[in-house]
Motif scaffolding. Structure first.
Motif, PDB file in Angstrom:
ATOM      1  N   ASP A 110      58.372 -21.050 -10.826  1.00  0.00           N
ATOM      2  CA  ASP A 110      59.687 -21.294 -11.412  1.00  0.00           C
ATOM      3  C   ASP A 110      59.527 -22.410 -12.433  1.00  0.00           C
ATOM      4  OD1 ASP A 110      62.346 -21.499 -12.022  1.00  0.00           O
ATOM      5  OD2 ASP A 110      62.999 -22.114 -10.024  1.00  0.00           O
ATOM      6  N   ARG A 169      58.680 -27.330 -13.625  1.00  0.00           N
ATOM      7  CA  ARG A 169      57.691 -26.287 -13.340  1.00  0.00           C
ATOM      8  C   ARG A 169      57.127 -26.482 -11.939  1.00  0.00           C
ATOM      9  NH1 ARG A 169      54.361 -22.476 -14.872  1.00  0.00           N
ATOM     10  NH2 ARG A 169      52.173 -22.517 -14.296  1.00  0.00           N
ATOM     11  N   TYR A 203      54.456 -17.474  -6.407  1.00  0.00           N
ATOM     12  CA  TYR A 203      55.852 -17.695  -6.783  1.00  0.00           C
ATOM     13  C   TYR A 203      55.887 -18.883  -7.733  1.00  0.00           C
ATOM     14  CZ  TYR A 203      60.774 -18.899  -6.677  1.00  0.00           C
ATOM     15  OH  TYR A 203      62.058 -19.192  -7.050  1.00  0.00           O
ATOM     16  N   ARG A 216      59.766 -10.594 -12.634  1.00  0.00           N
ATOM     17  CA  ARG A 216      60.111 -11.789 -13.409  1.00  0.00           C
ATOM     18  C   ARG A 216      61.590 -11.778 -13.715  1.00  0.00           C
ATOM     19  NH1 ARG A 216      56.694 -13.341 -18.382  1.00  0.00           N
ATOM     20  NH2 ARG A 216      57.848 -15.248 -17.958  1.00  0.00           N
ATOM     21  N   GLN A 230      57.310 -13.806  -9.687  1.00  0.00           N
ATOM     22  CA  GLN A 230      56.823 -13.513  -8.341  1.00  0.00           C
ATOM     23  C   GLN A 230      55.804 -12.379  -8.406  1.00  0.00           C
ATOM     24  OE1 GLN A 230      60.304 -13.596  -5.372  1.00  0.00           O
ATOM     25  NE2 GLN A 230      61.239 -12.958  -7.297  1.00  0.00           N
ATOM     26  N   ASN A 267      66.064 -20.934 -15.891  1.00  0.00           N
ATOM     27  CA  ASN A 267      64.964 -20.684 -14.966  1.00  0.00           C
ATOM     28  C   ASN A 267      64.122 -19.533 -15.489  1.00  0.00           C
ATOM     29  OD1 ASN A 267      65.393 -22.411 -12.493  1.00  0.00           O
ATOM     30  ND2 ASN A 267      67.397 -21.451 -12.682  1.00  0.00           N
ATOM     31  N   ASP A 268      62.840 -19.617 -15.240  1.00  0.00           N
ATOM     32  CA  ASP A 268      61.916 -18.517 -15.507  1.00  0.00           C
ATOM     33  C   ASP A 268      61.147 -18.300 -14.215  1.00  0.00           C
ATOM     34  OD1 ASP A 268      60.176 -16.651 -16.409  1.00  0.00           O
ATOM     35  OD2 ASP A 268      59.450 -17.787 -18.122  1.00  0.00           O
ATOM     36  N   ILE A 269      61.601 -17.334 -13.415  1.00  0.00           N
ATOM     37  CA  ILE A 269      61.019 -17.100 -12.093  1.00  0.00           C
ATOM     38  C   ILE A 269      60.011 -15.953 -12.177  1.00  0.00           C
ATOM     39  CG2 ILE A 269      61.529 -16.408  -9.717  1.00  0.00           C
ATOM     40  CD1 ILE A 269      64.292 -17.708 -10.094  1.00  0.00           C
ATOM     41  N   ARG A 308      54.834 -24.016  -8.843  1.00  0.00           N
ATOM     42  CA  ARG A 308      54.171 -22.748  -8.520  1.00  0.00           C
ATOM     43  C   ARG A 308      53.433 -22.914  -7.204  1.00  0.00           C
ATOM     44  NH1 ARG A 308      51.512 -18.151 -11.133  1.00  0.00           N
ATOM     45  NH2 ARG A 308      49.490 -17.798 -10.165  1.00  0.00           N
TER      46      ARG A 308
END
Length: 196
Positions: free
Chosen positions: A66, A38, A64, A107, A82, A78-80, A40
């Motif tokens: 991830d 994680r 941002y 996302r 923005q 991944n869990d992105i 950010r």
């Protein structure tokens, strides 16, 4: 529940108040790190716009993030997330101003949940103890994918009357798009790269 009653699940209501432009210059930068890859980063800049006699103020916020999954899988997950938010306010007079706010969130999600259940011979959900828990996976990250886009805009006109009453008018629009491509199959296919 006092306002809306009890439904199938208990819940609540959240009042989100958007960040507003400021009369003085400010800036913030933040970092966050945690388990499961994680990370950010966020930034916030606000203040009066030069050359406008402080009648025009603005604010820009961006984030941002991830994060991974708590299990070891063949394909990294991944869990992105923005987000970009901008707002400007203009003072027509000491008692009248207008504010424009725009927000966009994107996302890119691996919608897997790492479930570890199977149906046994007695039709009961159980944990497959023959497979190490850290290697079991529900669904295949090579096939699962989701994207989410939120767009939001709002214009606010505010006028303060001489008797300290306040008139406020708001117009807002929002749009959400979601794409979900999800092969949902119980079993260790994601962990062991097996066929469907």
């Amino acid at each position: 529940t006092v306002v809306y009653g009890v439904t199938g699940s208990f819940g609540g209501e959240i009042n989100q108040i958007l960040n507003a432009p400021t009369d003085t210059l400010l800036g913030n930068v933040g970092f966050e790190f945690g388990d499961f890859d994680r990370q950010r980063v966020e930034a916030d800049v606000a203040g009066p716009i030069p050359g406008t006699s402080d009648k025009l103020r603005g604010r820009l916020v961006g984030t941002y993030g991830d994060a991974g999954l708590f299990q070891n899988t063949v394909v990294d997950t991944n869990d992105i997330d923005q987000l970009l938010y901008g707002t400007v306010a203009y003072d027509f007079s000491a008692s009248t101003n207008v504010n424009l706010a725009l927000l966009r969130q994107d996302r890119d999600i691996d919608p897997t949940d790492g479930c570890t259940l199977l149906l046994d011979a007695d039709n009961r959900l159980s944990i497959p103890r023959s497979i190490p828990f850290g290697r079991f996976y529900c669904g295949d990250p090579k096939q699962n994918h989701a994207t989410l886009t939120n767009d939001f805009g709002m214009v606010t006109l505010e006028h303060k009357l001489s008797n300290d009453w306040r008139f406020e008018a708001k117009v807002a629009a929002s749009k959400t798009e979601r794409f979900l491509d999800y092969v949902y199959a119980f079993g260790p296919a994601g962990a062991f790269d097996l066929a469907d």
